[in-house]
Each structure stands twice: as C-alpha cells, then as structure tokens.
Write a protein that holds these residues in place. Sequence first.
Motif, PDB file in Angstrom:
ATOM      1  N   UNK A   7     -14.901 -11.270 -46.191  1.00 33.16           N
ATOM      2  CA  UNK A   7     -13.521 -10.811 -46.129  1.00 33.16           C
ATOM      3  C   UNK A   7     -12.666 -11.715 -45.283  1.00 33.16           C
ATOM      4  N   UNK A   8     -11.366 -11.765 -45.558  1.00 37.51           N
ATOM      5  CA  UNK A   8     -10.469 -12.671 -44.831  1.00 37.51           C
ATOM      6  C   UNK A   8     -10.286 -12.305 -43.368  1.00 37.51           C
ATOM      7  N   UNK A   9     -10.614 -11.071 -42.992  1.00 39.43           N
ATOM      8  CA  UNK A   9     -10.451 -10.658 -41.601  1.00 39.43           C
ATOM      9  C   UNK A   9     -11.754 -10.735 -40.814  1.00 39.43           C
TER      10      UNK A   9
ATOM     11  N   UNK B 237      -5.176 -14.791 -38.380  1.00 40.93           N
ATOM     12  CA  UNK B 237      -5.547 -15.870 -39.301  1.00 40.93           C
ATOM     13  C   UNK B 237      -6.595 -16.787 -38.684  1.00 40.93           C
ATOM     14  N   UNK B 238      -6.433 -17.093 -37.416  1.00 39.17           N
ATOM     15  CA  UNK B 238      -7.346 -18.034 -36.763  1.00 39.17           C
ATOM     16  C   UNK B 238      -8.642 -17.428 -36.300  1.00 39.17           C
TER      17      UNK B 238
ATOM     18  N   UNK C 175      -1.096 -15.787 -45.788  1.00 36.90           N
ATOM     19  CA  UNK C 175      -1.512 -14.701 -46.689  1.00 36.90           C
ATOM     20  C   UNK C 175      -1.141 -13.345 -46.117  1.00 36.90           C
ATOM     21  N   UNK C 176      -0.671 -12.466 -46.969  1.00 40.94           N
ATOM     22  CA  UNK C 176      -0.109 -11.193 -46.528  1.00 40.94           C
ATOM     23  C   UNK C 176      -1.113 -10.304 -45.817  1.00 40.94           C
ATOM     24  N   UNK C 177      -2.397 -10.560 -46.008  1.00 37.52           N
ATOM     25  CA  UNK C 177      -3.428  -9.733 -45.374  1.00 37.52           C
ATOM     26  C   UNK C 177      -3.374  -9.825 -43.852  1.00 37.52           C
TER      27      UNK C 177
ATOM     28  N   UNK D  50      -0.247 -18.228 -56.655  1.00 36.58           N
ATOM     29  CA  UNK D  50       0.672 -17.094 -56.528  1.00 36.58           C
ATOM     30  C   UNK D  50      -0.047 -15.760 -56.331  1.00 36.58           C
ATOM     31  N   UNK D  51      -1.336 -15.794 -56.083  1.00 35.41           N
ATOM     32  CA  UNK D  51      -2.106 -14.543 -56.037  1.00 35.41           C
ATOM     33  C   UNK D  51      -2.205 -13.941 -54.643  1.00 35.41           C
TER      34      UNK D  51
END
Length: 475
Positions: free
Chosen positions: A40-42, A173-174, A206-208, A261-262
Amino acid sequence: MLSAATCGFGSIALSDLLCRAGDLAGGSAAGPANGNAMPGPLAPKTPHHMPKADHFIFLHMRGGPSAMETFERKPELDKQANRNASTSANDAKPAKGKKPRRQLTPSHWKWKQRGESGLWVSDLLKHTAEVADELCVLSGMHTDIGNHTPAMLQLHTGSFTFTRPSLGSWLLYGLGTENQNLPGFVSISPPVINGGAKNYGTAFLPAVFQGTAIGDIKTPVKNASVGNLSNPLLNRRQQSRQIELLQSMNRDLAEQMNPADTSQVDAVIDSYELGFRMQSELPSVMNLADESQATLDLYGIGNGKPSDNFGRQCLLARRMVEAGVRHIELCDEFWDQHNNLVSGHNARAAATDQPIAGLIKDLRQRGLLERTLVLWGGEFGRTPDTAKENLDGRDHNPNGYTMWMAGGGVRGGFQYGSTDELGYKAVEGRVHLHDLHATVLHLMGLDHKQLTFNYAGRDFRLTDVHGNVVNEVIA
C-alpha cells in the motif's frame, strides 16, 4: 500448467525487483524499501537518515500570537512605551484605512525566568511556563507576507503563490505511516477559510496523501461525530461485499484511463479500503471514556472549562501518536487582536495554555516526547506598535516573530534568535519558514533536497529552491 507457473513465478520476481527499486508500495520516495514493508502507498518507508522523531504534532495558533506577550521579553519596548513609533514601523502592516500616528506598546504581562534553563516566559502562559525546560524557542522567525490567507498557505505548503502539497502530505509521501487502519495525517478542527483544505491538501502529490479532517474550527471536537464510519443498513459482511463491488468497478475504470490520470481513482480505491478498516479502530481512538480523571484534569477537560475543546484536541493527538498516526495538526483561533489584545490573548491562553502544557507533560511521562516533535505557533507575529490610543492592540508582523518546538530531538530550555530591541525585525538567528520546514523534515529523517516529486517536467520539493536545516536547535 507451465504457462500459469511461469507467470506466477515471474510475477513474484517482478514484484520483488520493483519493490527494491522503490516502484511498489514497499518502496519510497525517500529511499529503498525494507523487506518487511506492508503493501500500500501508506506503508512505512525507509527515511534518508536516522530520524530524531517518528511523529509530528503541530499546534497551530491561527491569527498570530504576540511574541512580546509570550516568549520574547523586550525591556526597551517597555521603556519607550507611548512614544511615537520609529520609521521601522513602515516594515509592518499598517492599520486599516488611513495611517494614524502609531505608538509603541509595552508588554501587557509580567515576565519571569522559568525552570532550570531560565527561559523567559510571560505570565500569560503560566502552564506552558512549567515545561519551559522542554521548549526550543525560535525568536528569529520571519516569513514573506503579512495577510492571513497567503501566510497560512506558506506556513503549511511553503508557497503562497501556487497550490502546493502540504507539509503533512510531504511527510506521509516520504515516510508512510505505522498504522494502516488509521489515516497517517489528521487535521483536527482545521479552519474552513484562509486556504481551507489546501492547508492539508496534496496538490500534485497522489491524493492518497491528503490529510483527513476531523470536524472544523467552528465545530467542537466532542461534537465532531465519527458515526459516519458505521453503516446501520448493512452488517460487516454485507458491507465488505459492497466495497468489493465498488472497488472492482473503480479498477475497471482505472484500466480504461491513461495511467498518468489514474491518481484520483487510485486515491478513491485506497480511501474506501482505509475507511472500511477505520471503522474498527478510529472510534476507539476518539473515545476518551477510558481516560482517568487525573488525565482529563491534566488537559483541562471538563464541561464549562474554556480549555475543554482544545484539551480534547491535545488528548486526541496523544492517543493518535500512541496509535501510530504520523502527523497530527490541531488548530485554535483566533489570536488576531488588532484591538482588545489583553482580553483576546487572555481568552486564547485560557483555551490553550493548560492543554498544551498537559500534552507536553503527558508525552514526557509516557516516554513519547523523545520521539514526538511538537511545534507551536501562528502564521506570523505582531507589531510592537499600534494605532489604538489605548495601546490595547497589535497589527500583523511577518518580519519577526516566535514559534517553539519541543521533543523530537531539539534542544530544550533553549532560545535561538531574536528580533531587534523593539521587536520589528528578526536580526539574529533568523529562521525563514523554508528553514523551519527543512528542519522539521530533517528531524523526521528526511532530506528536504532529496524529498522530491516529478510534476510537469520538474522535480518539486516542499522548500522549492530554498531552506537550510537549523542545526543549532538540534540536540
């Protein structure tokens, strides 16, 4: 069978290679992945260097507290009180309308040296004075503009001219976050004006990585319901099937879009999954019923107390740190006393002073302060003069003001920098907001020059092309 096996093993190998390259969830904008990172991105990510702090709490005093009433003692200003202001006053924002004669205004509270360090703190903040030895006071702060909205945007994003990601979004993000069942960046009672959601937004990131708002500045925390996390019409199993259907539809949509664009669709997918997981954990984090009366008293929480609302914010911040949230911002308003400064600052101190001292004490006694960076301050400061005949007011001053940090690897009982003898301009130990941002990132383990995101053909960073780490304040 051979074809399926090839694809299966190949996918495993590809995932490992991409994670090592930092292209999947285990990777990081801040560095290579560790082998145990969660998907996951987080997911937690490897910092650039060993961090001093793992969590960051920002106590935002919206409107601009006066340094001359809080942490910067000005004997010369008191001596020259009632005299006409010098020409240096032209560097500060004038009063509205015509420019009347401005007079120097003395401090309205008495001062004492506090703790073993002897740090000067006024009687306005008697509770904060009790934790003076934990404070690293930055009295040489300065910023670029003296109007609330652009100054707040610069405080939060580093820019007042363009829409940029917020500091909290850059941190997320980091570094990712520790608890995948909670947001990594929470803004409690954020203002709905002066930039609004841009102060905790992601812009082109990214919006997340956007902050999750709980309530707003006009809604007391105890009235900020988390009831919308539950669905009274569906049980857990039914809701799980509903989420699976929505996610499959969103993924089908993403497959039909240009990969560039996703981001928004991916963020919706991640937010649905996070929201589903939050149902089991966030209500318990926000429930203060299991806290002892002694803890509630420490934070000044109680019906009818002026500190009740901000006390709840501070206690929630401590609970969120314990739960693994990376960054929490709290907001109090409104320190903008162009007139009625005495009553206005007294009211704001009554609302925030005890909760803030309680937060520092509570973090310290639980062993959390060492790894939690706390920052206090507003978007700018206030002038040493006024156009009010009764001298009961101060105007905006971006040229010299005070903020403080505590915990998280900074020097306690320490004052760095100063303004001139009257308080117009920062003259020693000057710290611009870009320097402050660079220092916060550094304490959290990130190099502000390496934490970048490529957008529109350019690598952007929080500090743009500016900023230096203020090593003098690091323990």
